[in-house]
Design an enzyme around this catalytic site. Structure first.
Site, PDB file in Angstrom:
ATOM      1  N   LYS A  20     -37.134   3.915 -13.257  1.00 46.27           N
ATOM      2  CA  LYS A  20     -36.961   5.429 -13.099  1.00 46.27           C
ATOM      3  C   LYS A  20     -38.654   5.558 -13.222  1.00 46.27           C
ATOM      4  CE  LYS A  20     -38.231   6.249 -17.606  1.00 46.27           C
ATOM      5  NZ  LYS A  20     -38.595   7.841 -17.906  1.00 46.27           N
ATOM      6  N   THR A  78     -36.050  12.247 -15.702  1.00 45.91           N
ATOM      7  CA  THR A  78     -37.498  11.656 -14.790  1.00 45.91           C
ATOM      8  C   THR A  78     -37.182  12.630 -13.878  1.00 45.91           C
ATOM      9  OG1 THR A  78     -37.579  10.192 -16.432  1.00 45.91           O
ATOM     10  CG2 THR A  78     -38.861  10.200 -15.547  1.00 45.91           C
TER      11      THR A  78
END
Ligand code: NAI
Ligand code: 13P
Length: 314
Positions: free
Chosen positions: A179, A236
């Protein structure tokens, strides 16, 4: 409960300090750093005062559960120095990355360096500043040994830190590592002024390649849709609190970025691109982030290359 100081955190950066602050709600916690250089308030977490239950130390604590919050690219050197002293204990990896030197995940590095240890992973959507301020956070605790995982889940949950449990160590580690790579790409799109629609495309196609890579490496199919895949990707790739996102934004704007800031996705993109090429897994966004990290291409070229890819079924 921490049962009389049997929990300690190794690595006194932003995340290690935040975890120690949160775990202090359960009882005494040790916080180890190599050269701590601060007292009372970690400059990486302004406004957060260490509770009295946290004992800072530069000597490795005797606790039998150790949370390892050293960045992925520093873990190899850390283990060269300390593996012998850590072996035989419960080691909970908190790093999100893939070691560029070996291609191994943090849990694999720990397991190889400390063969008698019980290795687990704590990961999921959580900014250090949020955890340290006592904001509600849900994480995943992964351990291949179900009974050790159950014990750690209960030992490390606090009134604000809610831990879910899985045995899929591979899946949760890859969710956390990958990620960061996609968040850099999302930040680059925003930094370059390409807009929120472009970011949504990158996040969605990025998630597809995260899932493909994880499946090729033996992750359970559902793990990537959990906290440590989709959950952490959403956080994120959409928050300016993220260092990976901000690093990408700087790339997109053509600005420099402070090299002292930990940006796990840059080295991890390079490791992933290398593994994916060797194993024949299609990872176009990660490969371009690797190119950006190595300064082989710029964001404009990366976007042109993505858009020029052959049209295909979703
Ligand atoms: N900051 C955050 O919000 C979160 C961070 N993480 C993960 O936690 C890990 C650590 O990140 P941060 O604490 O944020 O980084 P940081 O840059 O704030 O701190 C890293 C710490 O590791 C120490 N360190 C580096 N090399 C070392 C070595 N060889 N031996 C001992 N200590 C060493 C540094 O001195 C520093 O105190 C990363 O993998 C990150 O992805 C995970 C979730 C949230
Ligand atoms: O892992 C994190 C949030 O879950 C922290 O992200 P950054 O390392 O990008 O700041």
């Amino acid at each position: 409960m921490n049962e009389g100081g049997r929990v300690a955190v190794l690595g006194a950066g932003a995340f290690g300090t935040a975890l120690a602050v949160a775990l202090a709600a359960n009882g005494p916690v040790g916080l180890w750093g190599r050269r701590i250089g601060w007292r009372g308030e970690n400059p990486l977490l302004p406004g957060v005062t260490l509770p009295e239950a946290v004992t800072m130390t530069e000597a490795l604590p005797a606790a039998d559960t150790l949370l390892i919050a050293v960045p992925a690219q520093a873990l190899g050197a850390f283990l060269t120095d300390h593996a012998a002293a850590l072996d035989g204990r419960a080691l909970v990896s908190c790093a999100k990355g893939i070691d560029l030197a070996t291609g191994l995940s943090p849990a694999r590095l720990l397991a190889e360096a400390c063969p008698a240890a019980t290795v687990a992973v704590l990961t999921g959507p959580s900014f250090a500043a949020d955890i340290a301020r006592g904001l509600p956070t849900a994480l995943t605790l992964a351990c291949a040994d179900p009974s050790a995982g159950h014990r750690l889940q209960h030992q490390l949950s606090t009134p604000t830190l809610r831990l879910y449990r899985t045995t899929d160590v591979t899946g949760v580690e890859l969710g956390g590592a990958l990620k960061n790579v996609i968040a850099i790409a999302a930040g680059a799109a925003i930094g370059a002024g390409l807009g929120d629609s472009a970011r949504a495309a990158i996040v969605t196609r990025g998630f597809a390649e995260m899932s493909r890579f994880a499946a090729a490496r033996g992750a359970q199919p559902d793990t990537l849709t959990g906290l440590s895949g989709l959950g952490d990707l959403i956080l994120t790739a959409t928050s300016a609190q993220s260092r990976n996102f901000r690093f990408g934004q700087a790339l997109g704007r053509g600005e420099s970025f402070d090299p002292a800031v930990t940006v796990e996705g840059a080295a991890t993109a390079r490791a992933v691109a290398r593994i994916a090429a060797a194993e024949g897994v299609e990872m176009p966004i990660s490969a371009l982030v690797a190119g950006l990290a190595e300064v082989r291409i710029d964001v404009k070229q990366a976007m042109e290359l993505l858009l020029a890819r052959p049209l295909k079924e979703e």
